[in-house]
Design an enzyme around this catalytic site. Structure first.
Site, PDB file in Angstrom:
ATOM      1  N   ASP A  72     -43.846 -28.021 -16.586  1.00  0.00           N
ATOM      2  CA  ASP A  72     -43.490 -26.781 -15.960  1.00  0.00           C
ATOM      3  C   ASP A  72     -43.990 -26.767 -14.551  1.00  0.00           C
ATOM      4  O   ASP A  72     -44.836 -27.158 -14.179  1.00  0.00           O
ATOM      5  CB  ASP A  72     -44.049 -25.893 -16.992  1.00  0.00           C
ATOM      6  CG  ASP A  72     -43.001 -24.431 -16.959  1.00  0.00           C
ATOM      7  OD1 ASP A  72     -42.899 -24.179 -18.169  1.00  0.00           O
ATOM      8  OD2 ASP A  72     -42.912 -24.138 -15.995  1.00  0.00           O
ATOM      9  N   CYS A 123     -30.395 -18.070 -21.279  1.00  0.00           N
ATOM     10  CA  CYS A 123     -31.076 -16.839 -21.698  1.00  0.00           C
ATOM     11  C   CYS A 123     -31.484 -15.749 -20.528  1.00  0.00           C
ATOM     12  O   CYS A 123     -31.378 -14.695 -20.839  1.00  0.00           O
ATOM     13  CB  CYS A 123     -32.439 -17.200 -22.537  1.00  0.00           C
ATOM     14  SG  CYS A 123     -32.434 -17.919 -23.924  1.00  0.00           S
ATOM     15  N   CYS A 141     -23.484  -9.856  -9.380  1.00  0.00           N
ATOM     16  CA  CYS A 141     -24.084  -9.845 -10.795  1.00  0.00           C
ATOM     17  C   CYS A 141     -25.570  -9.657 -10.729  1.00  0.00           C
ATOM     18  O   CYS A 141     -25.845  -9.004  -9.640  1.00  0.00           O
ATOM     19  CB  CYS A 141     -23.665 -10.815 -11.296  1.00  0.00           C
ATOM     20  SG  CYS A 141     -24.401 -12.667 -10.781  1.00  0.00           S
ATOM     21  N   ARG A 164     -41.526 -12.509 -24.745  1.00  0.00           N
ATOM     22  CA  ARG A 164     -41.680 -13.657 -25.649  1.00  0.00           C
ATOM     23  C   ARG A 164     -42.628 -14.968 -25.496  1.00  0.00           C
ATOM     24  O   ARG A 164     -42.796 -15.657 -26.503  1.00  0.00           O
ATOM     25  CB  ARG A 164     -40.047 -14.242 -25.497  1.00  0.00           C
ATOM     26  CG  ARG A 164     -39.764 -15.013 -24.294  1.00  0.00           C
ATOM     27  CD  ARG A 164     -38.217 -15.174 -24.322  1.00  0.00           C
ATOM     28  NE  ARG A 164     -37.886 -15.473 -22.939  1.00  0.00           N
ATOM     29  CZ  ARG A 164     -38.042 -14.890 -21.662  1.00  0.00           C
ATOM     30  NH1 ARG A 164     -38.282 -13.679 -21.806  1.00  0.00           N
ATOM     31  NH2 ARG A 164     -37.795 -15.429 -20.847  1.00  0.00           N
ATOM     32  N   ASN A 176     -31.979 -25.538 -19.917  1.00  0.00           N
ATOM     33  CA  ASN A 176     -30.603 -25.734 -19.382  1.00  0.00           C
ATOM     34  C   ASN A 176     -30.241 -27.223 -19.760  1.00  0.00           C
ATOM     35  O   ASN A 176     -30.914 -27.816 -20.297  1.00  0.00           O
ATOM     36  CB  ASN A 176     -31.143 -25.846 -17.580  1.00  0.00           C
ATOM     37  CG  ASN A 176     -32.091 -26.692 -17.386  1.00  0.00           C
ATOM     38  OD1 ASN A 176     -31.922 -28.237 -17.097  1.00  0.00           O
ATOM     39  ND2 ASN A 176     -33.305 -26.372 -17.332  1.00  0.00           N
ATOM     40  N   GLY A 192     -40.811 -19.987 -23.717  1.00  0.00           N
ATOM     41  CA  GLY A 192     -40.614 -19.168 -25.137  1.00  0.00           C
ATOM     42  C   GLY A 192     -40.829 -20.170 -26.106  1.00  0.00           C
ATOM     43  O   GLY A 192     -41.696 -19.631 -27.235  1.00  0.00           O
ATOM     44  N   LYS A 227     -47.600 -21.058 -14.868  1.00  0.00           N
ATOM     45  CA  LYS A 227     -47.670 -21.112 -16.234  1.00  0.00           C
ATOM     46  C   LYS A 227     -48.583 -22.260 -16.751  1.00  0.00           C
ATOM     47  O   LYS A 227     -49.148 -22.120 -17.897  1.00  0.00           O
ATOM     48  CB  LYS A 227     -46.166 -21.302 -16.947  1.00  0.00           C
ATOM     49  CG  LYS A 227     -45.345 -20.163 -16.728  1.00  0.00           C
ATOM     50  CD  LYS A 227     -44.231 -20.191 -17.434  1.00  0.00           C
ATOM     51  CE  LYS A 227     -42.946 -19.069 -17.213  1.00  0.00           C
ATOM     52  NZ  LYS A 227     -41.790 -19.258 -17.692  1.00  0.00           N
TER      53      LYS A 227
END
Ligand code: ZN
Length: 470
Positions: A152, A278, A428, A163, A221, A131, A176
């Site tokens: 990355d 996020c 969750c 985003r 993080n 992002g 990426k």
């Protein structure tokens, strides 16, 4: 043991493309003489016809300019690093095509030819191509930063496209870095893009950072954030910081030589699980655009040496109120890494420093796979409660039949709704929050609490492919 000689970008073609070459200890003169003997093409770039070091080439021993030591007679002991640093404007003239491309910069006195050459000679490392990294990389490339590095190791996922504007439908499922590199080079083919397809760690951070002028932190993080900070402090490099959460963003420039560092601001990370990421808490898609562009702006200002950098200032942005606020940051004299008596002299174990990720402390028998949950549910959950610890708006997207909703943060106030004799199967979205909830419940005496491993995402993957994934 030997010595390391760092080669600057413009001279690398003359040493087979290497960033570093090794040599034998001696003094600066011997080391450089041996270097040009080994790489003869380098000779006239470093020395004039009289055999003197050219005046626009500086040599550093560690971080000291040897002119202020003993010049070319400065001893270079075993294990030392010397860096060859040519003056910036020397090697980076602009071609006519570049002059056309950057004309809107060149006509501004604050940038002009000299600023544009600085940009061309500069290098910026973006930690994260997500992002924040997306807008930052694209604008830095457009502005003409000569070399952009990207760290990355993720692949492009559909949920990124809300985003992460560097990537698109055509690069779904691809690394990426590949996606980013292609996009950057389409914006500006004059930019050299170097990619590092590895997680940033204490083992590789100093090596990767050493080669860049500015580091831009686009991580999501805490372990990596502290790692980026500490590596920048140890190397004396500016850390252009940005962070985002839901509707709010922060930005600053941490540069220990000229102001506070991230640890001066936050000496310790929050306990794991207290601040959601996020991925757990969500983020407004346009928010990283604002913060990432602020990071790019700060990087450009640092490179061209114009304006007031965000050093010693924390910029807070609230998209809902559409307000910017600024807080003054002070350098902490007790900062463990940039203070007067630092206790951190090398990179540490950041996972441990930030707390073991929640869930890791659960034993295998404290978890159940979604396939087992399906089988149990089909027989009716006998003396077991299915507990959903996500937020109500997530529950609205999808939930498991028969589940009870108590958001993780509200668990302490609702313990009376649960029984210690029941088995409590907690889920969750991905299994992280539920693992924390299980740990909490066990500490509270609910010894039969178990984590549904992988959460709703695993359920959709392994049990019910028709279930929505978010
Ligand atoms: Zn500090």
């Amino acid at each position: 043991m030997s010595v390391i000689i760092r080669i600057p970008t413009p001279l690398r073609p003359y040493v087979g493309g290497s960033r570093e070459v090794s040599g034998e200890a001696g003094n600066v003169e011997n080391v450089l003489a041996a270097l040009v003997q080994q790489h003869p093409d380098l000779k006239h770039h470093l020395f004039n016809d009289q055999g003197k070091l050219r005046s626009f080439v500086n040599v550093y021993l560690g971080d000291e300019d040897v002119r202020y030591l003993k010049g070319v007679e400065t001893p270079v002991p075993d294990g030392a690093t010397i860096s060859i640093v040519p003056s910036v404007a020397g090697g980076s003239a602009l071609s006519n095509a570049e002059i056309r491309r950057y004309s809107r910069h060149l006509i501004m006195p604050e940038v002009g030819m000299s600023g544009q050459k600085k940009l061309k000679a500069a290098s910026v490392l973006l930690v994260g191509a997500g992002g924040l990294g997306s807008p930052a990389a694209m604008y830095l490339a457009a502005a003409g930063v000569g070399r952009i590095g990207l760290v990355d190791f993720d692949v492009v996922d559909e949920s990124n496209l809300q985003r992460q504007i560097m990537h698109g439908v055509s690069t779904l499922g691809k690394p990426k870095l590949d996606s980013a590199k292609a996009r950057i080079q389409d914006i500006n083919p004059y930019v050299q893009v170097d990619t590092y397809a590895e997680p940033l760690t204490s083992e590789n951070a100093l090596r990767i950072f050493a080669d860049y002028d500015v580091i831009a932190d686009g991580t999501d993080n805490f372990p990596t954030r502290y790692l980026v900070n500490d590596a920048c402090v140890l190397l004396g490099k500016p850390n252009v910081y940005g962070s985002i959460f839901r509707f709010e963003g922060q930005a600053s420039v941490f540069w220990a030589e000229r102001g506070p560092c991230y640890r001066c601001l936050y000496p310790e990370p929050p306990p794991p699980g207290l601040v959601p990421s996020c991925a757990e808490g969500g983020v407004l898609g346009v928010l990283p655009g604002v913060i990432g562009v602020i990071q790019a702006t700060e990087a450009v200002k640092l490179i061209i040496g114009q304006g007031e950098p965000l050093i010693g200032r924390l910029l807070l942005y609230d998209a809902l109120d559409m307000k910017f606020r600024e807080l003054k940051l002070r350098k902490d004299p007790h900062c463990p890494i940039c203070g007067e008596h630092p206790t951190i002299h090398q990179l540490i174990d950041y996972e441990a420093f930030c707390g073991v990720p929640a869930g890791a402390e659960l034993q295998p028998q404290d978890e159940i796979p979604v396939t087992e949950l399906r089988d149990r549910m089909s027989q009716g959950l006998h003396r077991a409660v299915l507990l959903d610890v996500r937020e109500p708006h997530e529950w609205e997207i999808v939930h498991l039949p028969g589940a009870k909703l108590i958001p993780r943060g509200e668990l302490p106030n609702h313990l009376n709704e649960l029984s210690q004799t029941d088995e409590i199967l907690v889920y969750c979205r991905s299994g992280v929050r539920s693992a924390q909830a299980v740990q909490f419940l066990r500490e509270m005496g609910f010894k039969k609490a178990k984590n549904v491993r992988g959460g709703i995402l695993a359920w959709a993957r392994e049990v019910d492919p028709a279930s929505p994934v978010y």
